[in-house]
Design an enzyme around this catalytic site. Structure first.
Site: not given
Length: 338
Positions: A70, A100, A139, A200-202, A224-225
């Site tokens: 990336q 970001c 992204k 993407n996300g949660d 991700g997290r």
């Protein structure tokens, strides 16, 4: 699923995260079921390419293919040259960061700040796509803020520019990582373009992964997290999507072995001094919500050498066997609630 000529093992991906998805962690996630992983964000400024930090971020030696890097920046020509630089060094896919939300990045007009200038977005995407002969992906976020959501316009620009795949985080730049991700915009983008779209996300559980795929129609999901300290989440999600069955929590003996392998690879990658210190966050994530995990984390953070850290981790997981042969996240959560 494919990105350009590359056939992926599945549609469960690792999100690029600065300070997290280094080569040892990416490799571990791939071994544990991730179909695809992207490097940490690498700066496009050539003055930084020789720095130790950037050199590590674009280091893919021995990594499972495809190798994706990336890149981030705001100057089309500079990003194009950065893409060529990385392809010459083994990158097989280039991903452009327009997602970001961090102030340091956005203040340099990089990351999601670029979403405010659609003309510049088009110039960047076209410059990078034309600069290399490998797939280029993007992204991004749903917009700059909730009053200025332009993901549909960005997606159409990207498709027209020759972008091979889109990954959309269901938040605006202003949202950061707060609140809940929304998936309606991802669904709208998927309906508007013909190239693959990744949601993407949660995405924190196998059930949530299935729900997001159904709600968005996306071709893949990106975690991700939720993968921090839990790299086996990729095989859990992949198994659930294929079979509808939930895997049991991993055996403590397996996690102890995986952590030992991860830490040794981490030390070899960073060297002992930096390796011990940067490993602390990974260890903290692994033990979070386990019985006595917080007390161990505080003790472990005072250790200064690799062997002491390895021994402490092995001792901690050996002690976990008293709670059962598999990880017992629930016991710690119940204790906290009490």
């Amino acid at each position: 699923m494919k990105i350009g000529p590359y056939q992926l093992a599945n549609n469960v991906f690792v999100a690029p995260m600065a300070g997290v998805t280094d080569r040892p962690f990416r490799q571990l996630c791939k071994q544990l079921g991730a179909g695809y992983a992207v490097s940490e964000m690498a700066a496009s400024d050539p003055r930084l390419w020789a720095s130790e930090k950037t050199a590590r971020r674009i280091n893919h030696e021995g990594e499972m293919e495809p190798k994706a890097v990336q890149i981030a920046g705001a100057e089309p020509a500079m990003l194009a040259e950065c893409a060529r630089f990385n392809v010459d060094r083994g990158a097989q896919i280039i991903d452009i960061n327009m997602g970001c939300p961090v102030k340091k990045v956005c203040n340099s007009w990089c990351g999601s700040a670029l979403l405010q200038d659609e003309k510049l977005v088009a110039e960047i995407l076209e410059a990078v796509v034309n600069a290399v002969d490998v797939p280029v992906t993007l992204k991004f976020r749903t917009g700059w803020n909730r009053a200025n959501k332009n993901a549909l316009q960005i997606a159409r620009i990207a498709e027209a520019s020759g972008i091979a795949m889109l990954t959309l985080h269901g938040r605006t730049r202003a949202d950061g990582y707060s609140g809940e991700a929304e998936y309606e915009t991802i669904a709208a983008v998927k309906a508007a373009v013909s190239i693959p779209v990744v949601a993407n996300g949660d995405i924190t559980t196998p059930a949530k992964a299935k729900l997001v795929l159904k709600a968005t129609g996306a071709d893949a999901i990106m975690v991700g997290r939720a993968a921090q300290g839990r790299p086996w989440i990729f095989r859990e999600i992949d198994h659930f999507l294929r079979t509808g069955d939930l895997l049991p929590a991993p055996l403590i003996s397996e996690v102890s072995r995986l952590m030992d392998e991860h830490l040794r690879a981490h030390y070899a990658f960073y060297g002992e001094y930096l390796g011990v210190r940067t490993a602390r966050k990974h260890i903290g994530w692994y033990v979070k919500n386990l019985p006595e995990g917080e007390a161990f984390r505080q003790k472990m953070n005072r250790l200064e050498d690799c062997e002491a850290q390895l021994a402490a981790v092995a001792e901690f997981f050996n002690s976990q066997i008293s709670y059962g042969e598999r990880l017992q996240y629930g016991l710690a959560e119940e204790k906290q609630a009490a």
